[in-house]
Design a protein around this motif. Structure first.
Motif, PDB file in Angstrom:
ATOM      1  N   THR A  75      30.007  32.548  43.061  1.00  0.00           N
ATOM      2  CA  THR A  75      30.014  33.921  43.553  1.00  0.00           C
ATOM      3  C   THR A  75      29.269  34.805  42.563  1.00  0.00           C
ATOM      4  O   THR A  75      29.625  34.866  41.379  1.00  0.00           O
ATOM      5  N   THR A 127      27.754  38.723  41.896  1.00  0.00           N
ATOM      6  CA  THR A 127      27.697  40.135  42.296  1.00  0.00           C
ATOM      7  C   THR A 127      26.412  40.794  41.815  1.00  0.00           C
ATOM      8  O   THR A 127      26.212  41.989  42.027  1.00  0.00           O
ATOM      9  N   ASP A 146      26.469  37.380  35.814  1.00  0.00           N
ATOM     10  CA  ASP A 146      26.311  36.425  36.913  1.00  0.00           C
ATOM     11  C   ASP A 146      25.011  35.635  36.802  1.00  0.00           C
ATOM     12  O   ASP A 146      24.940  34.482  37.220  1.00  0.00           O
TER      13      ASP A 146
END
Length: 715
Positions: A119, A121, A256
């Motif tokens: 995941t 962002t 990320d």
């Protein structure tokens, strides 16, 4: 399942009748399936059945036509028969290969497996010279949340850099390190810059006033140049951004994505974690590599999945037993740093987020504790059997299985096919060389290679490019030496396994080299089994190896030797040599063996061995306290290979008090010899060493009572 074939504007000599017979299907030959005859494609995708289209060149166009076709519900699969054979100089005899490729395209997709989720962002860390980092940030800031870790400025920094507007958070310091993966990176550094970049206004007064030039335009102070004039502190008094007495702090921050523009990459693995990109910005910000990376980064926000490529059975893992490390093959070969040894748990641990699915660990694993999960070995076996049986049914002979990656390897094969269509000097992929794309070339090894020979392949070639890590090439070469030694030892003459390496440069040199290699393969005629095997490849590596060996032994063209000597490195088969003079039959090796090759005898002191089970991991040898065990890589061909045989035995030692056997004569005598001069083991204490555990307790208890009675009488 309808099959659509097209001779690409009559540039390929396709034979629809021959292909249809092999596929048990009536085929219609098209010449402009992607243009004037697109109606045939539309009709096929309206049938509801899966459709195979023998064209990858216009894959995108077919997908668009399918979306625009009313009532189109079919799943479409594409297969390349043009560059892989139709455009070669011997395309007229390539129908068996084309039939085989089409037959494999009809097989169902691999069974789904568990997935690994990432995941992101969009928190991006750009590391490198501040001027370059800010320019790249301009291209990404509308999509990603950019933070810059400044590492000075580049030699190409333009006058007037940087701009006065602070658009992105800028951090700096020393000892920057990075760990993690896409969506879960952790950057760690020491905040040791006397200039607080949060307070700095970029007025450049400190840069101008510093007499040593110790401050650059990234607003970091070079401690080696600075001689403590502290003129910078005085000129920055109003902002208060410079403090040489500030305590050094260790800082960690989560990101990320990471774009590394530094001279020395933070991650030096051949296969860095997903979400980490290292680009040499020295070539300029307009370089092809950097622009391609920018495009990738812009798309890396959201949730992503990939298959969990491996399965692990700790019970049969040969890595560690009894706090002793034996096999380290998977740890040593992993180029992604995804496998580590946990000595406390006496096992290996694989990080699914770091694993890139190369499968090299499963190839070198001797026991099959690590297996490739997507596609499974059993599914790959079905593909090989279908490929080779269809090829033979269509009249093909001496098939060569060419395994390559679906990335650079496939590009090399297709480049060769295109060159053959345009250049008279290039012959292209030979009619009997059948390319098969893999997720990674290192994912298959000894078990499936030997199975392919058993199924009817004359040769197995693995095409590697610069995608493969050096450790992978070494591991593949080791496995091929073992496989070749087995076949030659069984009497199959010639070379059956090849590791082909494309030159580092692309273009004409690569095409010419690959063309020459494949032509040599196509002409070779090694000895193979007279009758193809029919067994089904099992998911368990050792089971598949045994079935392949049984068939190859049964079909051996010459009288069999008693045993085949195998290379010392990489062999999953072999025997053990036990020095019976040194061995005390302590049986520590039995508890260490992960494959149940070593066994004891509950009835008497014996060390038994089943050679079929031995994986040559070496745990027994490293565990043995007497260094009495030596590995002997070989493949025994007599029935004794599957039978238990005694490696060492001795007389049991009998308790001097009750006569019950305990331990072995050699072990007790060895212990008595080592403790003979010890002050604690003299007289009665020495005799107790010759007793079983029960009698030893009784004797100690009796001695204590006698001592107490003597003490009472004396008082």
């Amino acid at each position: 399942m309808p099959t659509l074939i097209c001779d690409c504007n009559q540039t390929m000599p396709l034979q629809p009748k021959t292909l249809g017979t092999a596929l048990n299907e009536n085929l219609t030959l098209h010449s402009t399936l992607c243009r004037r005859e697109a109606g045939a494609f539309q009709k096929a995708v309206q049938s509801g059945d899966d459709v195979v289209v023998a064209c990858t060149q216009e894959k995108r166009l077919f997908a668009e036509v399918g979306q625009q076709t009313e009532g189109a519900t079919s799943v479409v699969r594409f297969v390349n028969i043009r560059e892989t054979g139709g455009w070669s100089k011997d395309a007229a005899s390539a129908s068996p290969k084309m039939a085989a490729l089409l037959a494999v395209a009809h097989l169902p997709d691999p069974e789904p497996v568990a997935t690994v989720t990432y995941t992101s962002t969009g928190r991006l860390l750009i590391v490198g010279p501040l001027d370059q980092a800010e320019q790249v940030a301009e291209l990404l800031a509308d999509t990603l949340a950019v933070t810059i870790f400044a590492q000075g400025v580049s030699s190409q920094a333009q006058p007037g850099f940087p701009g006065q507007e602070r658009k992105y958070p800028v951090i700096s310091g020393g000892g920057l390190s990075l760990k993690g993966w896409l969506g879960a990176f952790e950057a760690k550094w020491e905040k040791n810059n006397p200039i607080d970049l949060d307070l700095c206004t970029r007025c450049n007064a400190c840069v101008a006033v510093c007499p040593e030039g110790a401050i650059d335009l990234s607003y970091q102070i070079d401690s080696e140049k600075c001689t403590s004039h502290r003129d910078c502190v005085a000129v920055c008094k109003a902002a208060g951004a410079i403090d040489f007495n500030r305590e050094v702090q260790t800082v960690t921050q989560a990101f990320d994505l990471v774009l590394d523009l530094g001279v020395k990459p933070l991650v030096t693995l051949h296969a860095p974690p997903q979400g980490y990109f290292a680009v040499n910005a020295a070539a300029g910000l307009a370089s092809k590599g950097l622009l391609a990376t920018v495009v990738k980064l812009r798309d890396m926000v959201g949730e992503f999945e990939k298959p969990r490529f491996f399965a692990y059975k700790q019970k049969i893992c040969a890595h560690s037993r009894n706090e002793t490390v034996g096999c380290n093959a998977c740890v040593d070969i992993c180029s992604a740093g995804a496998i580590r040894s946990e000595k406390d748990r006496q096992q290996i641990v694989v990080s699914p987020h770091l694993c890139i699915g190369c499968g090299a660990c499963t190839t070198v694993c001797p026991t099959g504790a690590l297996t490739y999960a997507y596609p499974r070995a059993s599914e790959q076996g079905v593909r090989f059997k279908t490929l080779l049986s269809t090829y033979a049914k269509a009249g093909g002979t001496h098939p060569v299985l060419l395994l390559h990656s679906q990335g650079s390897g496939q590009q090399a094969v297709e480049a060769l096919g295109r060159a053959a269509q345009l250049q008279k000097t290039v012959r292209g992929v030979p009619a009997n060389v059948i390319p098969q794309a893999l997720w990674h070339t290192a994912s298959l090894g000894l078990d499936l290679w030997l199975s392919a020979i058993a199924f009817g392949a004359a040769q197995v070639a693995v095409l590697v490019t610069d995608e493969e890590a050096p450790a992978y090439l070494e591991g593949l070469a080791e496995q091929m030496r073992v496989a070749q030694a087995i076949l030659n030892g069984l009497g199959y003459a010639g070379v059956h396994f090849h590791l082909l390496r494309t030159p580092a440069e692309s273009g004409a040199g690569m095409v010419a080299s690959l063309d020459a290699s494949l032509q040599a393969l196509g002409r070779a005629r090694p000895t193979v089994p007279a009758t193809p095997a029919r067994f089904a490849v099992a998911q368990e590596k050792r089971s598949t190896l045994e079935m392949a060996l049984d068939h190859l032994i049964a079909q051996a063209p010459a009288a069999l030797p008693e045993a085949i000597e195998l290379p010392a490195k990489g062999s999953p088969f072999g025997s053990l040599l036990v020095n019976t003079d040194s061995c005390t039959l302590c049986l520590s090796c039995v508890s260490a063996c992960p494959a149940s090759a070593l066994q004891d005898n509950p009835e008497r002191p014996q060390l038994k061995f089943i050679e079929k089970n031995c994986v040559q991991c070496g745990l027994c040898a490293t565990t043995c306290p007497e260094d009495a065990i030596t590995l002997q890589p070989r493949l025994l061909l007599t029935p004794q290979r599957k039978e238990a045989r005694v490696l060492n035995e001795t007389q049991p030692y009998q308790c001097i008090r009750c006569g019950k056997p305990f331990g072995t004569l050699k072990a007790i005598e060895s212990m008595l010899g080592k403790l003979a001069g010890h002050a604690m083991f003299q007289g009665a204490a020495a005799d107790r060493l010759k007793m079983c555990s029960d009698c030893r307790v009784i004797d100690i208890y009796s001695a204590d009572n006698e001592l107490k009675i003597t003490d009472i009488r004396s008082t």
